[in-house]
Design a protein around this motif. Structure first.
Motif, mmCIF file in Angstrom:
data_model
loop_
_atom_site.group_PDB
_atom_site.id
_atom_site.type_symbol
_atom_site.label_atom_id
_atom_site.label_comp_id
_atom_site.label_asym_id
_atom_site.label_seq_id
_atom_site.Cartn_x
_atom_site.Cartn_y
_atom_site.Cartn_z
ATOM 1 N N GLY A 79 0.814 -1.212 0.000
ATOM 2 C CA GLY A 79 0.000 0.000 0.000
ATOM 3 C C GLY A 79 0.846 1.259 0.000
ATOM 4 N N VAL A 80 1.932 1.266 0.792
ATOM 5 C CA VAL A 80 2.838 2.414 0.848
ATOM 6 C C VAL A 80 3.466 2.667 -0.523
ATOM 7 C CG1 VAL A 80 5.057 3.227 1.762
ATOM 8 C CG2 VAL A 80 3.356 2.241 3.313
ATOM 9 N N CYS A 81 3.959 1.610 -1.154
ATOM 10 C CA CYS A 81 4.587 1.745 -2.476
ATOM 11 C C CYS A 81 3.622 2.293 -3.518
ATOM 12 C CB CYS A 81 5.132 0.386 -2.945
ATOM 13 S SG CYS A 81 6.521 -0.216 -1.967
ATOM 14 N N PHE A 82 2.415 1.766 -3.539
ATOM 15 C CA PHE A 82 1.425 2.227 -4.500
ATOM 16 C C PHE A 82 1.040 3.687 -4.258
ATOM 17 C CE2 PHE A 82 0.625 -2.096 -5.959
ATOM 18 C CZ PHE A 82 0.270 -1.872 -7.270
ATOM 19 N N LEU A 83 0.859 4.052 -2.987
ATOM 20 C CA LEU A 83 0.450 5.422 -2.670
ATOM 21 C C LEU A 83 1.555 6.427 -3.001
ATOM 22 C CD1 LEU A 83 -1.504 4.913 0.668
ATOM 23 C CD2 LEU A 83 -2.452 5.613 -1.535
ATOM 24 N N LEU A 84 2.816 6.060 -2.745
ATOM 25 C CA LEU A 84 3.929 6.946 -3.103
ATOM 26 C C LEU A 84 3.982 7.153 -4.619
ATOM 27 C CD1 LEU A 84 6.752 5.635 -0.737
ATOM 28 C CD2 LEU A 84 5.519 7.813 -0.562
ATOM 29 N N TYR A 85 3.813 6.075 -5.357
ATOM 30 C CA TYR A 85 3.838 6.158 -6.818
ATOM 31 C C TYR A 85 2.654 6.980 -7.345
ATOM 32 C CZ TYR A 85 3.161 4.790 -11.674
ATOM 33 O OH TYR A 85 2.932 4.805 -13.031
ATOM 34 N N MET A 86 1.463 6.704 -6.810
ATOM 35 C CA MET A 86 0.271 7.417 -7.288
ATOM 36 C C MET A 86 0.326 8.891 -6.915
ATOM 37 S SD MET A 86 -2.916 4.816 -6.823
ATOM 38 C CE MET A 86 -2.599 4.566 -5.090
ATOM 39 N N GLY A 87 0.911 9.188 -5.765
ATOM 40 C CA GLY A 87 1.088 10.585 -5.375
ATOM 41 C C GLY A 87 1.978 11.316 -6.377
ATOM 42 N N TYR A 88 3.046 10.630 -6.814
ATOM 43 C CA TYR A 88 3.955 11.205 -7.814
ATOM 44 C C TYR A 88 3.223 11.445 -9.135
ATOM 45 C CZ TYR A 88 7.658 11.376 -11.324
ATOM 46 O OH TYR A 88 8.456 11.746 -12.382
ATOM 47 N N VAL A 89 2.433 10.441 -9.551
ATOM 48 C CA VAL A 89 1.686 10.564 -10.814
ATOM 49 C C VAL A 89 0.688 11.722 -10.748
ATOM 50 C CG1 VAL A 89 -0.023 9.434 -12.313
ATOM 51 C CG2 VAL A 89 1.933 8.141 -11.462
ATOM 52 N N MET A 90 -0.031 11.838 -9.623
ATOM 53 C CA MET A 90 -1.023 12.910 -9.489
ATOM 54 C C MET A 90 -0.347 14.278 -9.427
ATOM 55 S SD MET A 90 -3.843 11.396 -9.786
ATOM 56 C CE MET A 90 -4.860 12.847 -9.558
ATOM 57 N N TRP A 91 0.825 14.338 -8.779
ATOM 58 C CA TRP A 91 1.543 15.612 -8.678
ATOM 59 C C TRP A 91 1.981 16.089 -10.066
ATOM 60 C CZ3 TRP A 91 2.316 18.981 -4.746
ATOM 61 C CH2 TRP A 91 3.252 19.990 -4.934
ATOM 62 N N LYS A 92 2.438 15.157 -10.880
ATOM 63 C CA LYS A 92 2.907 15.487 -12.221
ATOM 64 C C LYS A 92 1.762 15.676 -13.216
ATOM 65 C CE LYS A 92 7.441 15.343 -11.887
ATOM 66 N NZ LYS A 92 8.292 16.501 -12.277
ATOM 67 N N SER A 93 0.592 15.138 -12.879
ATOM 68 C CA SER A 93 -0.550 15.181 -13.793
ATOM 69 C C SER A 93 -1.043 16.611 -13.989
ATOM 70 C CB SER A 93 -1.682 14.301 -13.250
ATOM 71 O OG SER A 93 -2.815 14.392 -14.075
ATOM 72 N N LYS A 94 -1.307 16.952 -15.237
ATOM 73 C CA LYS A 94 -1.851 18.268 -15.550
ATOM 74 C C LYS A 94 -3.283 18.118 -16.042
ATOM 75 C CE LYS A 94 2.603 20.302 -16.775
ATOM 76 N NZ LYS A 94 3.403 20.967 -17.835
ATOM 77 N N PRO A 95 -4.163 19.055 -15.672
ATOM 78 C CA PRO A 95 -5.568 18.960 -16.097
ATOM 79 C C PRO A 95 -5.695 18.904 -17.610
ATOM 80 C CG PRO A 95 -5.278 20.698 -14.474
ATOM 81 C CD PRO A 95 -3.892 20.264 -14.884
ATOM 82 N N ALA A 96 -6.599 18.057 -18.066
ATOM 83 C CA ALA A 96 -6.821 17.921 -19.515
ATOM 84 C C ALA A 96 -7.818 18.974 -19.964
ATOM 85 C CB ALA A 96 -7.334 16.533 -19.842
ATOM 86 N N VAL A 97 -7.309 20.176 -20.244
ATOM 87 C CA VAL A 97 -8.202 21.255 -20.665
ATOM 88 C C VAL A 97 -8.307 21.329 -22.186
ATOM 89 C CG1 VAL A 97 -7.818 22.628 -18.599
ATOM 90 C CG2 VAL A 97 -6.270 22.895 -20.532
ATOM 91 N N SER A 98 -7.567 20.465 -22.845
ATOM 92 C CA SER A 98 -7.646 20.394 -24.308
ATOM 93 C C SER A 98 -7.869 18.954 -24.710
ATOM 94 C CB SER A 98 -6.332 20.915 -24.910
ATOM 95 O OG SER A 98 -5.274 20.043 -24.555
ATOM 96 N N GLU A 99 -7.680 18.660 -25.972
ATOM 97 C CA GLU A 99 -7.868 17.294 -26.454
ATOM 98 C C GLU A 99 -6.571 16.482 -26.347
ATOM 99 O OE1 GLU A 99 -10.802 15.870 -27.432
ATOM 100 O OE2 GLU A 99 -11.594 17.738 -26.656
ATOM 101 N N ASP A 100 -5.686 16.873 -25.424
ATOM 102 C CA ASP A 100 -4.416 16.170 -25.233
ATOM 103 C C ASP A 100 -4.669 14.833 -24.547
ATOM 104 O OD1 ASP A 100 -1.902 15.316 -24.758
ATOM 105 O OD2 ASP A 100 -1.235 17.059 -23.601
ATOM 106 N N GLU A 101 -4.745 13.767 -25.342
ATOM 107 C CA GLU A 101 -5.107 12.450 -24.812
ATOM 108 C C GLU A 101 -4.055 11.872 -23.867
ATOM 109 O OE1 GLU A 101 -7.979 11.066 -25.103
ATOM 110 O OE2 GLU A 101 -8.728 12.626 -26.435
ATOM 111 N N GLU A 102 -2.811 12.370 -23.940
ATOM 112 C CA GLU A 102 -1.757 11.843 -23.080
ATOM 113 C C GLU A 102 -2.015 12.185 -21.617
ATOM 114 O OE1 GLU A 102 2.011 13.126 -24.483
ATOM 115 O OE2 GLU A 102 1.902 11.967 -26.345
ATOM 116 N N ARG A 103 -2.839 13.177 -21.387
ATOM 117 C CA ARG A 103 -3.129 13.580 -20.013
ATOM 118 C C ARG A 103 -4.346 12.853 -19.447
ATOM 119 N NH1 ARG A 103 -2.279 20.200 -20.322
ATOM 120 N NH2 ARG A 103 -0.111 20.146 -21.000
ATOM 121 N N ILE A 104 -4.959 12.046 -20.260
ATOM 122 C CA ILE A 104 -6.154 11.328 -19.834
ATOM 123 C C ILE A 104 -5.798 9.910 -19.408
ATOM 124 C CG2 ILE A 104 -8.434 10.505 -20.539
ATOM 125 C CD1 ILE A 104 -8.306 13.492 -20.459
ATOM 126 N N PHE A 105 -6.322 9.478 -18.263
ATOM 127 C CA PHE A 105 -6.096 8.104 -17.818
ATOM 128 C C PHE A 105 -6.886 7.152 -18.706
ATOM 129 C CE2 PHE A 105 -4.547 8.092 -13.154
ATOM 130 C CZ PHE A 105 -3.633 9.091 -13.441
#
Length: 202
Positions: A79-105
């Motif tokens: 759980g710790v490993c997953f949460l650390l990784y997901m925290g990193y992903v969310m921190w780096k994630s930018k809102p998809a305000v355009s049609e940029d599919e790379e930002r979409i899960f």
């Protein structure tokens, strides 16, 4: 049976309402996806996971597993490993305000993340076991079935509503600033939960 249903409704709502990793992830997916149906993998996965956890709590299986020290330790570390990784992903994630599919899960990524925030969070599981599992012992036969079913239905309704609210927020936030702040908040919540889980290993 009415009393059991009302008890389950209030109890499940009280457990699921507080700000947490699971809620933030579902909300973010509702906000980030171009269409509501594209957030359904996160909604359905989170709902199914909660349904399973509630069922195990009522049956008492969760209590048995969490009493085995080595299983609990492995569970916490994963759980710790997953949460650390997901925290990193969310921190780096930018809102998809355009049609940029790379930002979409993608659906697959939503499912994996939703499963991890749902099933690899021992504190949430212990809440489910301690509150729903214990409370279910007050009932038997049909009342117990009603209690369990209502708890499960509340989860499905809540996660669906959360994604819809997220979608409305995403549509209103054209600049993406609010969603960017929510991504950062999600990261902090995930990292904070990871630290708490590490401390509980001491």
């Amino acid at each position: 049976m009415l009393q059991a249903g009302m008890h389950a409704f209030i109890l499940a709502l009280g457990l699921i309402l507080p700000l947490g990793v699971q809620n933030l992830f579902v909300f973010n997916q509702g906000a980030a996806q171009h269409r509501f149906r594209q957030a359904l993998p996160a909604v359905i996965t989170a709902s199914i996971c909660d349904t399973i956890l509630i069922g195990l709590a009522v049956l008492g299986v969760s209590v048995f597993l969490l009493k085995i020290v080595w299983i609990k330790t492995i569970f916490l570390l994963a759980g710790v490993c997953f949460l650390l990784y997901m925290g990193y992903v969310m921190w780096k994630s930018k809102p998809a305000v355009s049609e940029d599919e790379e930002r979409i899960f993608s659906p697959k990524k939503q499912i994996v993340f939703a499963m991890s925030v749902s099933l690899l969070n021992p504190h949430a599981i212990m809440d489910t076991v301690g509150v729903i599992g214990t409370s279910s012992m007050l009932y038997s036969d049909m009342e117990k079935y009603v209690f369990t079913a209502v708890c499960m239905v509340v989860s499905w309704i809540w996660f669906t509503a959360l994604a819809i609210i997220g979608k409305i927020t995403g549509m209103a936030d054209k600049s993406g600033r609010l969603l960017g702040m929510l991504n950062k908040l999600s990261a902090f919540v995930m990292w904070g939960m990871a630290i708490l889980m590490l401390l509980s290993l001491r």
